[in-house]
Write a protein that holds these residues in place. Structure first.
Motif, PDB file in Angstrom:
ATOM      1  N   LEU A   1     -34.406   0.237  -4.261  1.00 10.04           N
ATOM      2  CA  LEU A   1     -34.340   0.904  -3.092  1.00 10.04           C
ATOM      3  C   LEU A   1     -32.926   1.686  -3.087  1.00 10.04           C
ATOM      4  CD1 LEU A   1     -35.387  -1.876  -0.515  1.00 10.04           C
ATOM      5  CD2 LEU A   1     -36.592   0.528  -0.893  1.00 10.04           C
ATOM      6  N   LEU A   2     -31.807   1.139  -3.716  1.00 10.05           N
ATOM      7  CA  LEU A   2     -30.661   1.569  -3.851  1.00 10.05           C
ATOM      8  C   LEU A   2     -30.407   2.983  -4.575  1.00 10.05           C
ATOM      9  CD1 LEU A   2     -27.662   1.232  -2.634  1.00 10.05           C
ATOM     10  CD2 LEU A   2     -27.263  -0.011  -4.832  1.00 10.05           C
ATOM     11  N   ALA A   3     -31.437   2.975  -5.530  1.00  9.69           N
ATOM     12  CA  ALA A   3     -31.208   4.053  -6.586  1.00  9.69           C
ATOM     13  C   ALA A   3     -32.246   5.128  -5.836  1.00  9.69           C
ATOM     14  CB  ALA A   3     -32.100   3.607  -8.003  1.00  9.69           C
ATOM     15  N   ALA A   4     -32.973   4.718  -4.915  1.00 14.14           N
ATOM     16  CA  ALA A   4     -33.918   5.711  -4.121  1.00 14.14           C
ATOM     17  C   ALA A   4     -33.183   6.372  -2.918  1.00 14.14           C
ATOM     18  CB  ALA A   4     -35.346   5.206  -3.947  1.00 14.14           C
ATOM     19  N   GLY A   5     -31.966   5.968  -2.717  1.00 17.46           N
ATOM     20  CA  GLY A   5     -31.279   6.195  -1.630  1.00 17.46           C
ATOM     21  C   GLY A   5     -31.399   5.674  -0.286  1.00 17.46           C
ATOM     22  N   ASP A   6     -32.212   4.492  -0.295  1.00 21.95           N
ATOM     23  CA  ASP A   6     -32.292   3.980   0.900  1.00 21.95           C
ATOM     24  C   ASP A   6     -31.238   2.730   1.024  1.00 21.95           C
ATOM     25  OD1 ASP A   6     -33.049   2.250   3.061  1.00 21.95           O
ATOM     26  OD2 ASP A   6     -35.020   1.804   2.389  1.00 21.95           O
ATOM     27  N   ALA A   7     -29.818   3.064   0.955  1.00 18.66           N
ATOM     28  CA  ALA A   7     -29.142   2.043   1.237  1.00 18.66           C
ATOM     29  C   ALA A   7     -29.013   0.622   2.280  1.00 18.66           C
ATOM     30  CB  ALA A   7     -27.537   2.434   1.382  1.00 18.66           C
ATOM     31  N   PRO A   8     -29.799   1.133   3.347  1.00 15.91           N
ATOM     32  CA  PRO A   8     -29.820  -0.012   4.457  1.00 15.91           C
ATOM     33  C   PRO A   8     -31.047  -1.221   4.099  1.00 15.91           C
ATOM     34  CG  PRO A   8     -29.548   2.144   5.567  1.00 15.91           C
ATOM     35  CD  PRO A   8     -29.623   2.312   4.091  1.00 15.91           C
TER      36      PRO A   8
ATOM     37  N   ALA B   1     -31.978  -1.638   0.854  1.00 24.19           N
ATOM     38  CA  ALA B   1     -31.302  -2.346  -0.242  1.00 24.19           C
ATOM     39  C   ALA B   1     -30.377  -3.438   0.032  1.00 24.19           C
ATOM     40  CB  ALA B   1     -30.413  -1.305  -1.215  1.00 24.19           C
ATOM     41  N   ALA B   2     -29.668  -3.155   1.113  1.00 26.74           N
ATOM     42  CA  ALA B   2     -28.787  -4.191   1.939  1.00 26.74           C
ATOM     43  C   ALA B   2     -29.689  -5.529   2.439  1.00 26.74           C
ATOM     44  CB  ALA B   2     -27.984  -3.545   2.777  1.00 26.74           C
ATOM     45  N   GLY B   3     -30.724  -4.893   3.076  1.00 30.03           N
ATOM     46  CA  GLY B   3     -31.369  -6.052   3.468  1.00 30.03           C
ATOM     47  C   GLY B   3     -32.258  -6.763   2.548  1.00 30.03           C
ATOM     48  N   ALA B   4     -32.572  -6.052   1.179  1.00 29.90           N
ATOM     49  CA  ALA B   4     -33.285  -6.794   0.042  1.00 29.90           C
ATOM     50  C   ALA B   4     -32.374  -7.898  -0.400  1.00 29.90           C
ATOM     51  CB  ALA B   4     -33.900  -5.876  -1.016  1.00 29.90           C
ATOM     52  N   PHE B   5     -30.844  -7.148  -0.651  1.00 34.91           N
ATOM     53  CA  PHE B   5     -29.777  -8.261  -1.304  1.00 34.91           C
ATOM     54  C   PHE B   5     -29.699  -9.419  -0.149  1.00 34.91           C
ATOM     55  CE2 PHE B   5     -28.414  -4.260  -3.326  1.00 34.91           C
ATOM     56  CZ  PHE B   5     -29.355  -4.161  -4.443  1.00 34.91           C
ATOM     57  N   ALA B   6     -29.525  -8.972   1.029  1.00 34.40           N
ATOM     58  CA  ALA B   6     -29.238 -10.171   2.192  1.00 34.40           C
ATOM     59  C   ALA B   6     -30.599 -11.295   2.058  1.00 34.40           C
ATOM     60  CB  ALA B   6     -29.464  -9.653   3.444  1.00 34.40           C
ATOM     61  N   ALA B   7     -31.650 -10.805   1.503  1.00 34.38           N
ATOM     62  CA  ALA B   7     -32.987 -11.756   1.256  1.00 34.38           C
ATOM     63  C   ALA B   7     -32.562 -12.615  -0.050  1.00 34.38           C
ATOM     64  CB  ALA B   7     -34.299 -11.067   1.296  1.00 34.38           C
ATOM     65  N   ALA B   8     -31.899 -11.926  -0.765  1.00 31.34           N
ATOM     66  CA  ALA B   8     -31.697 -12.727  -2.114  1.00 31.34           C
ATOM     67  C   ALA B   8     -30.514 -13.825  -1.836  1.00 31.34           C
ATOM     68  CB  ALA B   8     -31.005 -11.786  -3.264  1.00 31.34           C
TER      69      ALA B   8
ATOM     70  N   GLY C   1     -22.741  -5.769  -1.280  1.00 31.11           N
ATOM     71  CA  GLY C   1     -21.497  -4.919  -0.676  1.00 31.11           C
ATOM     72  C   GLY C   1     -21.359  -3.423  -1.276  1.00 31.11           C
ATOM     73  N   ARG C   2     -22.141  -3.448  -2.253  1.00 30.29           N
ATOM     74  CA  ARG C   2     -22.136  -1.889  -2.699  1.00 30.29           C
ATOM     75  C   ARG C   2     -23.280  -1.203  -1.970  1.00 30.29           C
ATOM     76  NH1 ARG C   2     -23.902   0.086  -8.912  1.00 30.29           N
ATOM     77  NH2 ARG C   2     -24.497   2.259  -8.433  1.00 30.29           N
TER      78      ARG C   2
ATOM     79  N   ASP D   1     -22.281   2.104   0.550  1.00 25.37           N
ATOM     80  CA  ASP D   1     -23.116   3.266   0.509  1.00 25.37           C
ATOM     81  C   ASP D   1     -24.095   3.720   1.832  1.00 25.37           C
ATOM     82  OD1 ASP D   1     -22.662   3.482  -2.095  1.00 25.37           O
ATOM     83  OD2 ASP D   1     -24.642   3.370  -2.847  1.00 25.37           O
ATOM     84  N   ALA D   2     -24.303   2.601   2.761  1.00 23.02           N
ATOM     85  CA  ALA D   2     -24.647   2.873   4.000  1.00 23.02           C
ATOM     86  C   ALA D   2     -23.670   3.043   5.103  1.00 23.02           C
ATOM     87  CB  ALA D   2     -25.585   1.597   4.576  1.00 23.02           C
ATOM     88  N   GLY D   3     -22.314   3.349   4.706  1.00 22.68           N
ATOM     89  CA  GLY D   3     -21.259   3.603   5.407  1.00 22.68           C
ATOM     90  C   GLY D   3     -20.857   2.417   6.368  1.00 22.68           C
ATOM     91  N   ARG D   4     -21.276   1.169   5.921  1.00 22.98           N
ATOM     92  CA  ARG D   4     -20.933  -0.097   6.723  1.00 22.98           C
ATOM     93  C   ARG D   4     -19.739  -0.823   5.983  1.00 22.98           C
ATOM     94  NH1 ARG D   4     -26.481  -2.997   7.376  1.00 22.98           N
ATOM     95  NH2 ARG D   4     -25.155  -4.378   8.294  1.00 22.98           N
TER      96      ARG D   4
END
Length: 257
Positions: free
Chosen positions: A217-224, A226-233, A248-249, A253-256
């Motif tokens: 997701l991060l590579a596809a530009g969907d930073a939010p 991706a953050a959700g997927a990493f939070a699930a991990a 964190g990355r 990238d999501a501006g947070r």
């Protein structure tokens, strides 16, 4: 090993390689072409080690093999004489996620994998042997003397405990074992008790798949996303430093910040 990519078919839950010690990644074909040095059409069925490559090439070049070189020349006259016990390891799960360090040893068709809290006892001669291997809790291994001996050997090699160096001029230079000219155990090697207290990478493939999804997701530009997927991990494995790093990355990238 590098971080597994986010796409591709999975083997036992792993998209590529790095975390596990299955035959899909350990059993690699070796083809040698050396006209005038190796007869055409030879085929070897016994397992060999990547440690054999260097002494094989040195031998084919007509040079003497340094006594400190692991492995043995595969086409020397006596190269079939000694039984082999190829060794494999992966510390990738430990280095990236603080999961158990893993060590494997194969003797004939039997392969054992010290996978932290449990040991896998695999009969490679069986049909689909690694789909449902015999599993023994780490604290019960001593109840099976044959299994205990193989596991102890794998652990000893994995810690690089100093062994006797190979005899000068021997054709079988280390025979599947490693030795340290510097002596002493590897600094990063956990004790068996410490290792048994860590999660086994075999039990964390769901976390790996969430990390893979997040990176995709991060590579596809969907930073939010991706953050959700990493939070699930992190929900499944809160102490995972790799998941914290990637989340964190993604948040940056999501501006947070």
């Amino acid at each position: 090993t590098s971080s597994p990519p986010s796409s591709g078919s999975t083997a036992h839950g792993e998209a590529t390689h790095g975390y596990l010690l299955h035959e899909e990644t350990l059993h690699v074909p070796l083809l040698v072409r050396a006209p005038g040095l190796v007869a055409a059409g030879q085929r070897r069925s016994e397992p060999v080690s990547i440690a054999d490559l260097a002494p094989t090439l040195v031998s084919l070049a007509g040079q003497s093999i340094p006594p400190t070189m692991d492995g043995r020349p595969l086409f020397a006259a006596s190269s079939n004489a000694a039984a082999r016990a190829p060794y494999a390891e992966t510390l990738y799960g430990w280095e990236t996620a603080r999961w158990a360090q893993m060590f494997a040893l194969r003797r004939g068709s039997r392969k054992v994998v010290d996978a932290g809290p449990r040991v896998l006892d695999v009969d490679l001669g069986a049909a689909a042997p690694e789909d449902a291997p015999r599993t023994v809790p780490a604290d019960a291994v001593d109840g099976d003397p044959g299994l205990a001996e193989l596991v102890a050997t794998a652990r000893r090699v994995g810690s690089f405990a100093p062994l006797a160096p190979p005899a000068p001029g021997a054709d079988d230079l280390a025979g599947g074992s490693y030795w340290s000219p510097l002596g002493g155990p590897r600094a990063t090697a956990l004790t068996p008790e410490e290792n048994a207290g860590r999660p086994s990478p075999y039990d964390r493939m769901d976390v790996v798949q969430r990390l893979d999804r997040g990176r995709s997701l991060l590579a596809a530009g969907d930073a939010p996303g991706a953050a959700g997927a990493f939070a699930a991990a992190l929900d499944a494995d809160p102490a995972n430093p790799q998941a914290h790093q990637w989340r964190g990355r993604a948040l940056l990238d999501a501006g947070r910040a």
